[in-house]
Design a protein around this motif. Structure first.
Motif, PDB file in Angstrom:
ATOM      1  N   LEU A 166      31.782  25.151  24.058  1.00  0.00           N
ATOM      2  CA  LEU A 166      32.018  24.658  22.696  1.00  0.00           C
ATOM      3  C   LEU A 166      33.114  23.589  22.687  1.00  0.00           C
ATOM      4  CD1 LEU A 166      31.833  28.000  20.675  1.00  0.00           C
ATOM      5  CD2 LEU A 166      30.144  26.137  20.694  1.00  0.00           C
ATOM      6  N   ALA A 167      34.148  23.814  23.509  1.00  0.00           N
ATOM      7  CA  ALA A 167      35.213  22.822  23.599  1.00  0.00           C
ATOM      8  C   ALA A 167      34.693  21.520  24.187  1.00  0.00           C
ATOM      9  CB  ALA A 167      36.364  23.369  24.455  1.00  0.00           C
ATOM     10  N   GLY A 168      33.823  21.630  25.194  1.00  0.00           N
ATOM     11  CA  GLY A 168      33.231  20.438  25.779  1.00  0.00           C
ATOM     12  C   GLY A 168      32.345  19.704  24.794  1.00  0.00           C
ATOM     13  N   TRP A 169      31.573  20.461  24.009  1.00  0.00           N
ATOM     14  CA  TRP A 169      30.720  19.850  22.984  1.00  0.00           C
ATOM     15  C   TRP A 169      31.560  19.112  21.951  1.00  0.00           C
ATOM     16  CZ3 TRP A 169      30.560  21.036  17.693  1.00  0.00           C
ATOM     17  CH2 TRP A 169      29.524  20.436  16.973  1.00  0.00           C
ATOM     18  N   TRP A 170      32.653  19.734  21.507  1.00  0.00           N
ATOM     19  CA  TRP A 170      33.532  19.082  20.531  1.00  0.00           C
ATOM     20  C   TRP A 170      34.145  17.822  21.120  1.00  0.00           C
ATOM     21  CZ3 TRP A 170      38.634  17.661  20.570  1.00  0.00           C
ATOM     22  CH2 TRP A 170      39.162  17.238  19.341  1.00  0.00           C
ATOM     23  N   MET A 194      48.463  28.021  28.230  1.00  0.00           N
ATOM     24  CA  MET A 194      47.371  27.085  27.999  1.00  0.00           C
ATOM     25  C   MET A 194      47.242  26.739  26.513  1.00  0.00           C
ATOM     26  SD  MET A 194      45.955  26.097  30.837  1.00  0.00           S
ATOM     27  CE  MET A 194      47.712  25.878  31.220  1.00  0.00           C
ATOM     28  N   ALA A 195      47.487  27.717  25.643  1.00  0.00           N
ATOM     29  CA  ALA A 195      47.437  27.458  24.210  1.00  0.00           C
ATOM     30  C   ALA A 195      48.509  26.441  23.810  1.00  0.00           C
ATOM     31  CB  ALA A 195      47.619  28.756  23.426  1.00  0.00           C
ATOM     32  N   LEU A 196      49.709  26.578  24.363  1.00  0.00           N
ATOM     33  CA  LEU A 196      50.786  25.635  24.061  1.00  0.00           C
ATOM     34  C   LEU A 196      50.445  24.238  24.578  1.00  0.00           C
ATOM     35  CD1 LEU A 196      53.940  27.831  24.812  1.00  0.00           C
ATOM     36  CD2 LEU A 196      53.104  27.070  22.578  1.00  0.00           C
ATOM     37  N   PHE A 197      49.844  24.179  25.764  1.00  0.00           N
ATOM     38  CA  PHE A 197      49.429  22.878  26.284  1.00  0.00           C
ATOM     39  C   PHE A 197      48.419  22.227  25.345  1.00  0.00           C
ATOM     40  CE2 PHE A 197      46.097  20.535  28.539  1.00  0.00           C
ATOM     41  CZ  PHE A 197      46.824  19.452  28.996  1.00  0.00           C
ATOM     42  N   LEU A 198      47.446  23.010  24.875  1.00  0.00           N
ATOM     43  CA  LEU A 198      46.422  22.469  23.987  1.00  0.00           C
ATOM     44  C   LEU A 198      47.014  22.010  22.658  1.00  0.00           C
ATOM     45  CD1 LEU A 198      43.560  25.028  24.685  1.00  0.00           C
ATOM     46  CD2 LEU A 198      43.582  22.600  25.297  1.00  0.00           C
ATOM     47  N   LEU A 199      48.033  22.718  22.178  1.00  0.00           N
ATOM     48  CA  LEU A 199      48.688  22.306  20.935  1.00  0.00           C
ATOM     49  C   LEU A 199      49.359  20.947  21.072  1.00  0.00           C
ATOM     50  CD1 LEU A 199      50.299  25.635  19.669  1.00  0.00           C
ATOM     51  CD2 LEU A 199      48.415  24.365  18.628  1.00  0.00           C
ATOM     52  N   ALA A 255      48.969   7.461  25.023  1.00  0.00           N
ATOM     53  CA  ALA A 255      48.630   6.971  26.360  1.00  0.00           C
ATOM     54  C   ALA A 255      48.578   8.093  27.388  1.00  0.00           C
ATOM     55  CB  ALA A 255      49.639   5.909  26.791  1.00  0.00           C
ATOM     56  N   TRP A 256      49.547   9.015  27.333  1.00  0.00           N
ATOM     57  CA  TRP A 256      49.570  10.055  28.367  1.00  0.00           C
ATOM     58  C   TRP A 256      48.348  10.956  28.280  1.00  0.00           C
ATOM     59  CZ3 TRP A 256      49.339  15.282  27.586  1.00  0.00           C
ATOM     60  CH2 TRP A 256      49.625  15.771  26.305  1.00  0.00           C
ATOM     61  N   ALA A 257      47.905  11.260  27.059  1.00  0.00           N
ATOM     62  CA  ALA A 257      46.748  12.137  26.894  1.00  0.00           C
ATOM     63  C   ALA A 257      45.448  11.404  27.177  1.00  0.00           C
ATOM     64  CB  ALA A 257      46.728  12.713  25.481  1.00  0.00           C
ATOM     65  N   ARG A 258      45.384  10.149  26.828  1.00  0.00           N
ATOM     66  CA  ARG A 258      44.166   9.359  27.030  1.00  0.00           C
ATOM     67  C   ARG A 258      43.961   8.997  28.502  1.00  0.00           C
ATOM     68  NH1 ARG A 258      45.537   4.587  24.511  1.00  0.00           N
ATOM     69  NH2 ARG A 258      46.314   3.931  26.551  1.00  0.00           N
ATOM     70  N   ASP A 259      45.043   8.528  29.158  1.00  0.00           N
ATOM     71  CA  ASP A 259      44.912   8.004  30.517  1.00  0.00           C
ATOM     72  C   ASP A 259      45.220   9.034  31.600  1.00  0.00           C
ATOM     73  OD1 ASP A 259      44.382   5.595  29.283  1.00  0.00           O
ATOM     74  OD2 ASP A 259      46.455   4.906  29.429  1.00  0.00           O
ATOM     75  N   HIS A 260      46.037  10.027  31.275  1.00  0.00           N
ATOM     76  CA  HIS A 260      46.458  10.988  32.295  1.00  0.00           C
ATOM     77  C   HIS A 260      46.382  12.432  31.793  1.00  0.00           C
ATOM     78  CE1 HIS A 260      47.679   8.006  35.224  1.00  0.00           C
ATOM     79  NE2 HIS A 260      48.340   7.364  34.279  1.00  0.00           N
ATOM     80  N   GLY A 261      45.425  12.695  30.906  1.00  0.00           N
ATOM     81  CA  GLY A 261      45.294  14.051  30.391  1.00  0.00           C
ATOM     82  C   GLY A 261      45.022  15.062  31.480  1.00  0.00           C
ATOM     83  N   PRO A 306      46.312  17.072  19.645  1.00  0.00           N
ATOM     84  CA  PRO A 306      46.776  16.062  18.677  1.00  0.00           C
ATOM     85  C   PRO A 306      47.086  14.726  19.337  1.00  0.00           C
ATOM     86  CG  PRO A 306      47.869  18.170  18.301  1.00  0.00           C
ATOM     87  CD  PRO A 306      47.158  18.296  19.610  1.00  0.00           C
ATOM     88  N   ALA A 307      47.669  14.773  20.549  1.00  0.00           N
ATOM     89  CA  ALA A 307      47.985  13.525  21.228  1.00  0.00           C
ATOM     90  C   ALA A 307      46.721  12.764  21.600  1.00  0.00           C
ATOM     91  CB  ALA A 307      48.810  13.816  22.486  1.00  0.00           C
ATOM     92  N   ARG A 308      45.702  13.496  22.005  1.00  0.00           N
ATOM     93  CA  ARG A 308      44.425  12.851  22.365  1.00  0.00           C
ATOM     94  C   ARG A 308      43.765  12.227  21.134  1.00  0.00           C
ATOM     95  NH1 ARG A 308      41.415  10.013  23.993  1.00  0.00           N
ATOM     96  NH2 ARG A 308      39.680  10.225  25.454  1.00  0.00           N
ATOM     97  N   LEU A 309      43.809  12.944  20.022  1.00  0.00           N
ATOM     98  CA  LEU A 309      43.213  12.418  18.794  1.00  0.00           C
ATOM     99  C   LEU A 309      43.950  11.179  18.304  1.00  0.00           C
ATOM    100  CD1 LEU A 309      42.480  15.751  16.904  1.00  0.00           C
ATOM    101  CD2 LEU A 309      40.784  14.170  17.847  1.00  0.00           C
ATOM    102  N   ARG A 310      45.250  11.118  18.556  1.00  0.00           N
ATOM    103  CA  ARG A 310      46.043   9.963  18.114  1.00  0.00           C
ATOM    104  C   ARG A 310      46.033   8.836  19.131  1.00  0.00           C
ATOM    105  NH1 ARG A 310      50.083  14.314  16.650  1.00  0.00           N
ATOM    106  NH2 ARG A 310      49.800  14.699  14.420  1.00  0.00           N
ATOM    107  N   GLY A 311      45.335   9.035  20.247  1.00  0.00           N
ATOM    108  CA  GLY A 311      45.248   7.988  21.252  1.00  0.00           C
ATOM    109  C   GLY A 311      46.516   7.773  22.039  1.00  0.00           C
TER     110      GLY A 311
END
Length: 261
Positions: free
Chosen positions: A26-30, A163-168, A179-185, A172-177
């Motif tokens: 489900l996470a992959g689908w999202w 893992m929950a804290l990492f996802l938190l 750089a660290w989450a987009r290029d080095h997530g 949000p960082a990935r959704l906001r674009g």
């Protein structure tokens, strides 16, 4: 003595795995719906052989690491998520080296893998002592009784919450674009996973290999080093100058494909 009694059964591990796979799917689908271009870029450079290398590396790494930890102590062969992650990385990096693919291809897997670990660790907890993932005794008020009357560190919960804290932080960082989450997530995930798992390994009764360190300390140390080295040497994205590198693969027209996050 204060402790939390946990109802356990060895077979709970299997529905726990199923729930983890469902949650990861489900996470992959999202993630695919949220970032469709990422999936398209991955598909351009990853033929079936890529996924064969990933799967074989993950399976071999999981059972090799788990069994090397349990069999010398007279226990049954087992598998490990840390070994699976390390094995998958070795398999993929080997495939990329053979096929001339440069740059990170792991961004699309960050969310499903992190969610899968977060959910799956609860199955390990409720599987009890038979799962061989329990913690050492503790006097802390949140110590759990897994059936032997001994309060233990709930290391499975520690890892799930990590893992929950990492996802938190990541989502949000990935959704906001960012750089660290987009290029080095993926590199961030590997570093965080390795670091938190390295810490919790001190709270497990696993056999020591070097001083106070067990097999998984060494594996997690390698994961952390891998994440930092990739992050440091990731290069510069050709399209907007952010961190990362152009992901390219030899093709008839030698057309580069931009780096995946």
């Amino acid at each position: 003595m204060v402790m939390i009694h946990i109802p356990t059964h060895p077979l709970v591990h299997y529905p726990g795995d199923i729930l983890a796979w469902i949650a990861a799917s489900l996470a992959g689908w999202w993630q695919h719906r949220a970032f469709p271009r990422e999936t398209e870029r991955l598909a351009q450079v990853t033929p079936p052989g890529y996924y064969v290398a990933l799967a074989l590396g993950g399976v071999v790494g999981a059972w090799l690491a788990g069994s090397l930890n349990t069999v010398p102590s007279g226990l049954a062969p087992s598998h490990s998520i840390a070994g699976a992650l390390a094995g998958a990385i070795v398999g993929v990096e080997g495939w990329k080296w053979l096929h001339g693919v440069r740059g990170s291809t792991g961004g699309a897997f960050v969310l499903p893998v992190a969610v899968g670990i977060m959910v799956g660790r609860w199955g390990c907890l409720f599987a009890g002592l038979a799962d061989q993932t329990y913690g050492v005794p503790t006097d802390l008020p949140w110590g759990v009784d897994l059936g032997d009357g001994i309060p233990r560190h709930p290391v499975e919960i520690y890892e799930s919450l990590s893992m929950a804290l990492f996802l938190l932080a990541y989502v949000p960082a990935r959704l906001r674009g960012r750089a660290w989450a987009r290029d080095h997530g993926f590199h961030a995930f590997v570093i965080v996973y390795g670091a938190q798992r390295f810490l919790w390994e001190f709270l497990k009764p696993y056999p020591k290999l070097i001083g106070p360190f067990n097999l998984f300390h060494l594996i997690c140390g390698g994961l952390i080093a891998y994440g930092f080295v990739w992050w440091r040497n990731g290069g510069v994205r050709a399209d907007h100058g952010a961190q990362g590198s152009a992901l390219s693969v030899s093709q008839p027209d030698d057309e580069p494909v931009r780096n995946l996050p």
